[in-house]
Scaffold this active site. Structure first.
Site, short mmCIF file in Angstrom:
data_model
loop_
_atom_site.label_atom_id
_atom_site.label_comp_id
_atom_site.label_asym_id
_atom_site.label_seq_id
_atom_site.Cartn_x
_atom_site.Cartn_y
_atom_site.Cartn_z
N ASN A 143 0.88 -1.17 0.00
CA ASN A 143 0.00 0.00 0.00
C ASN A 143 0.92 1.23 0.00
O ASN A 143 1.46 1.59 1.03
CB ASN A 143 -0.89 -0.04 1.26
N TRP A 144 1.06 1.83 -1.16
CA TRP A 144 2.04 2.93 -1.29
C TRP A 144 1.51 4.26 -0.77
O TRP A 144 2.23 5.25 -0.77
CB TRP A 144 2.50 3.05 -2.75
N LYS A 145 0.24 4.28 -0.39
CA LYS A 145 -0.36 5.51 0.17
C LYS A 145 0.03 6.72 -0.68
O LYS A 145 -0.01 6.66 -1.90
CB LYS A 145 0.07 5.66 1.64
N SER A 185 3.22 -1.91 10.30
CA SER A 185 4.67 -1.84 10.55
C SER A 185 5.41 -3.14 10.21
O SER A 185 6.40 -3.48 10.86
CB SER A 185 4.97 -1.44 12.00
N GLU A 208 -5.73 -4.71 10.58
CA GLU A 208 -4.71 -3.68 10.77
C GLU A 208 -5.03 -2.85 12.02
O GLU A 208 -5.81 -1.89 11.95
CB GLU A 208 -4.68 -2.74 9.56
N HIS A 242 -9.81 1.37 4.59
CA HIS A 242 -8.55 1.56 5.32
C HIS A 242 -8.77 2.56 6.46
O HIS A 242 -9.56 3.50 6.31
CB HIS A 242 -7.46 2.07 4.36
P1 PGA Z 1 2.59 0.36 7.51
O1 PGA Z 1 1.12 0.58 6.88
O2 PGA Z 1 3.13 -0.92 7.00
O3 PGA Z 1 3.38 1.57 7.02
O4 PGA Z 1 2.43 0.38 9.00
C1 PGA Z 1 0.24 -0.51 6.72
C2 PGA Z 1 -1.08 -0.03 6.18
O5 PGA Z 1 -1.58 1.02 6.61
O6 PGA Z 1 -1.65 -0.66 5.27
#
Ligand code: PGA
Length: 248
Positions: free
Chosen positions: A9-11, A209, A163, A95
């Site tokens: 998930n590259w956000k 994380s 999550e 999300h």
């Molecule tokens: P993260 O994000 O691996 O940077 O904690 C996970 C997510 O929000 O999908």
């Protein structure tokens, strides 16, 4: 045991130009015909550029959200059919970073239906806040979120990503959800799916994380089938190491 699933998930971590650079680098860092299903979800603005960069690879494209409207007067709307036409096979739904802007379980449930109708495979995100966990209500909250978000789902392939909000990087969080805690919650999620005879075609992921150093500890292939990874997935070499770690 089904193939492990690694979803990046590259956000908004990468600009469109950087997204293309990472996608191009993934061509080298991810082995050909990996024994892991590999997905990346770039930002909307990057999708049309990343799609050609991933052509003739085993890496599949996904989007980070979808709108409810399919056409017409919807300013800022994102049509599911357009995502499909851009080459997306998956779409993240519900999300916590979307829910934080006011997205309810009812909206998430609607988006799930819209995605399925368009032939996209939904990645439904659920997870509790730190306050809820501290009150000892994490399991009840997550299972309720799951039931409500799946209210309109009858059958078909689905990915459910657990999550815990407090374990997601980038929000000043320092929490780490241990593999034991993640697997315990995943077991409860599997229980809901099973009692509703919905387990078929549903895979459960963990996210929060995760890195190449930790990923294998979360994925037991029975309760957790893979990971949804944010920040660490934006580095091609690290993505490649995660694929390796999941290759058994
Ligand atoms: P993260 O994000 O691996 O940077 O904690 C996970 C997510 O929000 O999908």
């Amino acid at each position: 045991m089904s193939r492990p699933l690694l979803i990046g998930n590259w956000k908004l971590y990468l600009s469109p130009a950087k997204s293309v650079a990472v996608a191009t680098a993934l061509r080298r860092s991810v082995p050909h015909t990996p024994r892991v299903t590999c997905v990346v979800c770039p930002s909307f603005s990057s999708l049309p550029l990343v799609a050609p960069a991933l052509k003739r690879t085993d890496i599949v494209l996904g989007a980070q959200d979808v709108g409810l409207e399919s056409a017409g007067a919807s300013t800022g709307g994102i049509a599911a059919a357009d995502l499909k036409a851009l080459g997306c096979r998956y779409v993240i739904i519900g999300h916590s970073e979307r829910r934080a802007t006011g997205e309810t379980d009812a909206i998430t449930a609607q988006k799930l239906a819209v995605a399925q109708a368009a032939g996209l495979l939904p990645i439904l995100c659920i997870g509790e806040s730190l306050a809820i966990r501290r009150r000892g209500k994490a399991k009840a909250f997550v299972l309720q979120q799951l039931r409500r978000s799946m209210a309109r789902w009858t059958k078909g392939n689905l990915v459910v990503a657990y999550e815990p909000v407090w374990a997601i990087s980038g929000h000043g969080n320092r929490g780490i959800c241990t593999p034991d805690d993640a697997l315990t919650m995943a077991q409860a999620i599997q229980g809901v799916l099973k009692t509703r005879k919905r387990r078929q075609g549903v895979r459960v992921l963990y996210g929060g994380s995760v890195t190449a150093a930790t990923i294998a500890r979360y994925v037991d292939g029975k309760r957790i089938h893979g990971c949804l990874v944010g920040r660490a997935s934006t580095y091609a070499a690290e993505y490649g190491r995660m694929v390796k770690a999941l290759t058994r």
